[in-house]
Design a protein around this motif. Sequence first.
Motif, mmCIF file in Angstrom:
data_model
loop_
_atom_site.group_PDB
_atom_site.id
_atom_site.type_symbol
_atom_site.label_atom_id
_atom_site.label_comp_id
_atom_site.label_asym_id
_atom_site.label_seq_id
_atom_site.Cartn_x
_atom_site.Cartn_y
_atom_site.Cartn_z
ATOM 1 N N ASP A 120 4.865 -5.904 -9.216
ATOM 2 C CA ASP A 120 3.468 -6.160 -8.867
ATOM 3 C C ASP A 120 3.234 -7.551 -8.302
ATOM 4 O O ASP A 120 2.442 -7.731 -7.405
ATOM 5 C CB ASP A 120 2.565 -5.943 -10.089
ATOM 6 N N THR A 121 3.931 -8.562 -8.814
ATOM 7 C CA THR A 121 3.699 -9.910 -8.318
ATOM 8 C C THR A 121 4.183 -10.066 -6.899
ATOM 9 O O THR A 121 3.553 -10.740 -6.099
ATOM 10 C CB THR A 121 4.380 -10.964 -9.223
ATOM 11 N N ALA A 122 5.280 -9.423 -6.547
ATOM 12 C CA ALA A 122 5.784 -9.518 -5.178
ATOM 13 C C ALA A 122 4.857 -8.798 -4.210
ATOM 14 O O ALA A 122 4.636 -9.238 -3.102
ATOM 15 C CB ALA A 122 7.195 -8.949 -5.094
ATOM 16 N N SER A 123 4.285 -7.681 -4.622
ATOM 17 C CA SER A 123 3.459 -6.907 -3.702
ATOM 18 C C SER A 123 2.066 -7.516 -3.520
ATOM 19 O O SER A 123 1.417 -7.248 -2.532
ATOM 20 C CB SER A 123 3.356 -5.459 -4.173
ATOM 21 N N GLN A 138 -18.336 -5.051 4.251
ATOM 22 C CA GLN A 138 -16.991 -5.051 3.666
ATOM 23 C C GLN A 138 -17.084 -4.685 2.178
ATOM 24 O O GLN A 138 -17.531 -5.476 1.371
ATOM 25 C CB GLN A 138 -16.352 -6.430 3.841
ATOM 26 N N VAL A 139 -16.670 -3.485 1.858
ATOM 27 C CA VAL A 139 -16.797 -3.025 0.475
ATOM 28 C C VAL A 139 -15.464 -2.626 -0.148
ATOM 29 O O VAL A 139 -15.424 -2.263 -1.307
ATOM 30 C CB VAL A 139 -17.786 -1.830 0.363
ATOM 31 N N ARG A 140 -14.385 -2.681 0.619
ATOM 32 C CA ARG A 140 -13.081 -2.319 0.068
ATOM 33 C C ARG A 140 -12.610 -3.392 -0.903
ATOM 34 O O ARG A 140 -12.756 -4.590 -0.645
ATOM 35 C CB ARG A 140 -12.051 -2.176 1.183
ATOM 36 N N ALA A 141 -12.042 -2.956 -2.003
ATOM 37 C CA ALA A 141 -11.533 -3.890 -3.002
ATOM 38 C C ALA A 141 -10.281 -4.584 -2.464
ATOM 39 O O ALA A 141 -9.359 -3.943 -1.972
ATOM 40 C CB ALA A 141 -11.205 -3.147 -4.288
ATOM 41 N N LEU A 142 -10.272 -5.909 -2.564
ATOM 42 C CA LEU A 142 -9.138 -6.701 -2.098
ATOM 43 C C LEU A 142 -8.158 -6.967 -3.225
ATOM 44 O O LEU A 142 -8.554 -7.244 -4.357
ATOM 45 C CB LEU A 142 -9.609 -8.048 -1.575
ATOM 46 N N GLN A 143 -6.892 -6.926 -2.874
ATOM 47 C CA GLN A 143 -5.848 -7.340 -3.800
ATOM 48 C C GLN A 143 -5.544 -8.820 -3.548
ATOM 49 O O GLN A 143 -5.379 -9.586 -4.477
ATOM 50 C CB GLN A 143 -4.622 -6.477 -3.558
ATOM 51 N N SER A 144 -5.485 -9.206 -2.249
ATOM 52 C CA SER A 144 -5.236 -10.603 -1.903
ATOM 53 C C SER A 144 -5.633 -10.875 -0.455
ATOM 54 O O SER A 144 -5.685 -9.965 0.365
ATOM 55 C CB SER A 144 -3.759 -10.957 -2.110
ATOM 56 N N ALA A 175 -0.990 -0.081 0.343
ATOM 57 C CA ALA A 175 0.212 -0.881 0.092
ATOM 58 C C ALA A 175 0.575 -1.780 1.272
ATOM 59 O O ALA A 175 1.177 -2.830 1.085
ATOM 60 C CB ALA A 175 1.389 0.037 -0.235
ATOM 61 N N GLN A 176 0.196 -1.408 2.470
ATOM 62 C CA GLN A 176 0.612 -2.138 3.664
ATOM 63 C C GLN A 176 -0.242 -3.384 3.889
ATOM 64 O O GLN A 176 -1.452 -3.364 3.739
ATOM 65 C CB GLN A 176 0.516 -1.223 4.874
ATOM 66 N N THR A 177 0.412 -4.481 4.274
ATOM 67 C CA THR A 177 -0.284 -5.719 4.610
ATOM 68 C C THR A 177 -1.020 -5.544 5.933
ATOM 69 O O THR A 177 -0.485 -5.007 6.883
ATOM 70 C CB THR A 177 0.726 -6.884 4.747
ATOM 71 N N GLN A 178 -2.261 -6.018 5.980
ATOM 72 C CA GLN A 178 -3.056 -6.027 7.209
ATOM 73 C C GLN A 178 -2.945 -7.428 7.798
ATOM 74 O O GLN A 178 -3.346 -8.408 7.168
ATOM 75 C CB GLN A 178 -4.522 -5.681 6.909
#
Length: 179
Positions: free
Chosen positions: A32-35, A90-96, A70-73
């Motif tokens: 999880d930390t790497a992704s 913008q309503v999508r939940a962000l991971q990072s 899963a894919q980086t934008q």
Amino acid sequence: MNEKHNQGRRRLLCGCAGLAALGLAACGRKDDTASTGPQDFDAQASCSLDGMLLAEYPGPKGQLRYADEAQTQWFCDTVELLSTLLRPEQVRALQSAHVQDMALADWEQPRGHWIDARSAFYVLGSKRRGSMGPTAASFAQETAAKSFAQQWGGQVLRYAELKPELVDLSGGALHDTRM
């Protein structure tokens, strides 16, 4: 007996196929930390908005990871990333969300030096140009942003001070006659 043998054989084959699929899926997974951490782009990485190759243009880049994807934008310019982040719809939940620290990255060929986009300092209105013309130079430290602004012009803003109209995509390359 033959019917029972075929049924057992089918179950065994299906079970083996299922285990193989699980094994292959696990091979491609990272912890999880790497992704969730920043990734670095390769020569083929293209901008999610316009398809431009990131490696072919100067200036700070950006990347988003959505919680449901899963894919980086990738973004070839911080203005594109900030415009996406700051849009009211913008309503999508962000991971990072990450941008490059331009105090450390080479402006002409920026690689690495990723920082959290929401804790960065930005210089808007400088003489430096990114892939889309006018850009938002990103920095981890306010002192580095102020030093950049002193040399190249522009205004230093924290992420929380940015407004959608400051990173409007209707400007940039569309109205920059130097490109």
